[in-house]
Scaffold this active site. Structure first.
Site, PDB file in Angstrom:
ATOM      1  N   ASP A 159      16.344  -1.134  -3.251  1.00  0.00           N
ATOM      2  CA  ASP A 159      17.426  -0.427  -2.559  1.00  0.00           C
ATOM      3  C   ASP A 159      18.704  -0.488  -3.401  1.00  0.00           C
ATOM      4  O   ASP A 159      19.430   0.498  -3.531  1.00  0.00           O
ATOM      5  CB  ASP A 159      17.665  -1.063  -1.185  1.00  0.00           C
ATOM      6  N   HIS A 187      15.456  -4.477   4.709  1.00  0.00           N
ATOM      7  CA  HIS A 187      14.841  -3.432   3.868  1.00  0.00           C
ATOM      8  C   HIS A 187      14.162  -2.436   4.811  1.00  0.00           C
ATOM      9  O   HIS A 187      12.966  -2.503   5.068  1.00  0.00           O
ATOM     10  CB  HIS A 187      13.826  -4.045   2.904  1.00  0.00           C
TER      11      HIS A 187
HETATM   12  P1  NAX Z   1      -1.328  -1.011  -1.407  1.00  0.00           P
HETATM   13  O1  NAX Z   1      -1.870  -0.707  -0.061  1.00  0.00           O
HETATM   14  O2  NAX Z   1      -1.625  -0.126  -2.558  1.00  0.00           O
HETATM   15  O3  NAX Z   1      -1.772  -2.478  -1.831  1.00  0.00           O
HETATM   16  C1  NAX Z   1      -1.703  -3.574  -0.969  1.00  0.00           C
HETATM   17  C2  NAX Z   1      -2.805  -4.519  -1.370  1.00  0.00           C
HETATM   18  O4  NAX Z   1      -2.644  -5.700  -0.596  1.00  0.00           O
HETATM   19  C3  NAX Z   1      -4.212  -3.976  -1.109  1.00  0.00           C
HETATM   20  O5  NAX Z   1      -4.976  -4.019  -2.295  1.00  0.00           O
HETATM   21  C4  NAX Z   1      -4.747  -4.924  -0.037  1.00  0.00           C
HETATM   22  O6  NAX Z   1      -6.149  -5.178  -0.168  1.00  0.00           O
HETATM   23  C5  NAX Z   1      -3.925  -6.177  -0.319  1.00  0.00           C
HETATM   24  N1  NAX Z   1      -3.866  -7.120   0.802  1.00  0.00           N
HETATM   25  C6  NAX Z   1      -3.841  -6.848   2.134  1.00  0.00           C
HETATM   26  N2  NAX Z   1      -3.860  -7.994   2.827  1.00  0.00           N
HETATM   27  C7  NAX Z   1      -3.874  -9.000   1.927  1.00  0.00           C
HETATM   28  C8  NAX Z   1      -3.921 -10.405   2.052  1.00  0.00           C
HETATM   29  N3  NAX Z   1      -3.959 -11.009   3.230  1.00  0.00           N
HETATM   30  N4  NAX Z   1      -3.961 -11.156   0.917  1.00  0.00           N
HETATM   31  C9  NAX Z   1      -3.942 -10.556  -0.288  1.00  0.00           C
HETATM   32  N5  NAX Z   1      -3.916  -9.219  -0.464  1.00  0.00           N
HETATM   33  C10 NAX Z   1      -3.877  -8.458   0.632  1.00  0.00           C
HETATM   34  O7  NAX Z   1       0.248  -1.166  -1.198  1.00  0.00           O
HETATM   35  P2  NAX Z   1       1.414  -1.153  -2.280  1.00  0.00           P
HETATM   36  O8  NAX Z   1       1.877   0.234  -2.495  1.00  0.00           O
HETATM   37  O9  NAX Z   1       1.042  -1.993  -3.443  1.00  0.00           O
HETATM   38  O10 NAX Z   1       2.589  -1.850  -1.437  1.00  0.00           O
HETATM   39  C11 NAX Z   1       2.509  -3.214  -1.065  1.00  0.00           C
HETATM   40  C12 NAX Z   1       3.574  -3.555  -0.039  1.00  0.00           C
HETATM   41  O11 NAX Z   1       4.871  -3.363  -0.582  1.00  0.00           O
HETATM   42  C13 NAX Z   1       3.514  -2.689   1.217  1.00  0.00           C
HETATM   43  O12 NAX Z   1       3.709  -3.510   2.347  1.00  0.00           O
HETATM   44  C14 NAX Z   1       4.691  -1.753   1.034  1.00  0.00           C
HETATM   45  O13 NAX Z   1       5.175  -1.262   2.264  1.00  0.00           O
HETATM   46  C15 NAX Z   1       5.672  -2.687   0.373  1.00  0.00           C
HETATM   47  N6  NAX Z   1       6.827  -2.086  -0.292  1.00  0.00           N
HETATM   48  C16 NAX Z   1       7.971  -2.788  -0.283  1.00  0.00           C
HETATM   49  C17 NAX Z   1       9.106  -2.337  -0.927  1.00  0.00           C
HETATM   50  C18 NAX Z   1      10.354  -3.147  -0.911  1.00  0.00           C
HETATM   51  O14 NAX Z   1      11.378  -2.685  -1.463  1.00  0.00           O
HETATM   52  N7  NAX Z   1      10.401  -4.337  -0.291  1.00  0.00           N
HETATM   53  C19 NAX Z   1       9.115  -1.039  -1.626  1.00  0.00           C
HETATM   54  C20 NAX Z   1       7.753  -0.531  -1.976  1.00  0.00           C
HETATM   55  C21 NAX Z   1       6.701  -0.799  -0.942  1.00  0.00           C
HETATM   56  O15 NAX Z   1       6.811   0.185   0.068  1.00  0.00           O
END
Ligand code: NAX
Length: 330
Positions: A159, A187
């Site tokens: 952000d 966020h």
């Molecule tokens: P993806 O859905 O591509 O990847 C997430 C991965 O996490 C998947 O491979 C899944 O199998 C794994 N996962 C789920 N539960 C798990 C657990 N208990 N232990 C280990 N791995 C686990 O998402 P991606 O685009 O990589 O985003 C990841 C997270 O970042 C999401 O929650 C997303 O909303 C968040 N974001 C946060 C941002 C921020 O500024 N704070 C910005 C970008 C993003 O939106």
């Protein structure tokens, strides 16, 4: 040769990690003379997908990368670890209520908090990116009572960088000419990107842009940028920019903000100490400086207008509501 640092990344087979892991292995985050060990956590069904990522990392032949450990057990991933990127989270599915999303992620982060409490180094730095990042940070920290709350931060750097990008574009300057951006709060779309203290080439930002642009363009653009990217990418959320922000925030936390090229202040979601009247113990994004030893200090004494105060309180209120939803898991 320095002793390797151990870095855990969760959600290692996901989108953000596909950008993050390569940059961690190359030395960009921890220094080009710093060997690294990667400890990668995924859910069991995603482990085969993770193997493909590891094949590609190996094909890069990074000189600093010593070992990669993959696991579906948080205690293995976090064993004696120095730095942790909590990226993995459950995405919001179609028709899923925000409350359900909060609850299912709360379970993941409470388990990971307990594991960190048990096995991580006491000096560990844990950056929470998985959404809802601030409340997930709260859950992780509350489940790790033996670790200092200062070991945890929620990611606000994306952000913050979005704010710098918007202001730099508007003023036709380079991003490094923009200083003292602030993002307050959660966020989420209630976050408050604040230009009152920002400077552009040393001049007050308020002398260069008008109030109408700030209220009707700048603030909503930064608040809704994540949604805009999802729409433009046909449903995929920000990934490379999120990985970049995670590296910016972790690197600043380690080496300090004085030597940063991109900003003198950064915004970090940290355990509130009550500064600016924000309830103690919430993970709230504040403007901070970081000493070369990694000590995070909230920038104090800023004048807060009535407009800013209302925005800061609205995003604080949302964090309190998120906390109330998952209170039973704390
Ligand atoms: P993806 O859905 O591509 O990847 C997430 C991965 O996490 C998947 O491979 C899944 O199998 C794994 N996962 C789920 N539960 C798990 C657990 N208990 N232990 C280990 N791995 C686990 O998402 P991606 O685009 O990589 O985003 C990841 C997270 O970042 C999401 O929650 C997303 O909303 C968040 N974001 C946060 C941002 C921020 O500024 N704070 C910005 C970008 C993003 O939106």
């Amino acid at each position: 040769m320095k002793k390797p640092v151990e870095i855990a990344v969760t959600g290692a087979a996901g989108q953000i990690s596909y950008s993050l892991l390569f940059r961690l292995a190359s030395g960009e985050a921890f220094g080009f003379d710093q060997p690294v060990i990667l400890r990668l956590l995924e859910v069991t069904p995603a482990l085969p997908r993770l193997e493909a990522v590891i094949m590609e990392i190996n094909d890069c032949a990074y000189p600093l990368l010593q070992t990669i450990i993959t696991t579906d057990d948080p205690k293995v991933a976090f064993d004696n670890v120095d730095y942790v990127f909590l990226v993995g989270a459950k995405p919001r599915g179609a028709g899923m209520k925000r409350k359900d999303l909060l609850e299912s992620n709360a379970k993941i982060f409470s388990e990971q908090g307990k594991a960190l409490n048990e096995v991580a180094k006491r000096s560990v730095k844990v950056l929470i990116t998985g959404n809802p990042a601030n409340t997930n940070a709260l859950i992780t920290q509350r489940n790790a009572p033996d670790l200092d709350p200062k070991c945890f931060s929620a990611m606000s750097m994306l952000d913050h960088n979005r704010g710098i990008g918007q202001l730099a574009e508007k003023c036709h300057v380079r991003s490094e000419d923009v200083k003292n951006m602030i993002v307050w709060g959660n966020h989420s779309e209630t976050q408050y990107p604040d230009l009152n203290h920002a400077t552009v080439e040393g001049k007050s930002a308020l002398s260069l842009v008008d109030e109408d642009w700030i209220i009707n363009t700048f603030i909503p653009t930064v608040q809704h940028r994540g949604g805009q990217v999802i729409e433009a990418r046909n449903g995929f959320s920000s990934a490379a920019s999120a990985a970049s922000a995670a590296i910016c925030q972790m690197r600043s936390w380690i080496v300090g903000t004085e030597i940063n090229d991109w900003s003198q202040w950064i915004s970090m979601g940290i355990f509130s100490d009550g500064s600016y009247g924000i309830e103690k113990g919430l993970f709230y994004s504040f403007p901070v400086t970081v000493s070369p030893q990694g000590e995070v200090n909230i920038v104090q004494g800023l004048e807060i207008s009535d407009f800013s105060r209302k925005k800061m309180q609205a995003t604080e209120q949302e964090l309190k509501e998120e906390r109330a939803t998952i209170e039973h898991l704390l």
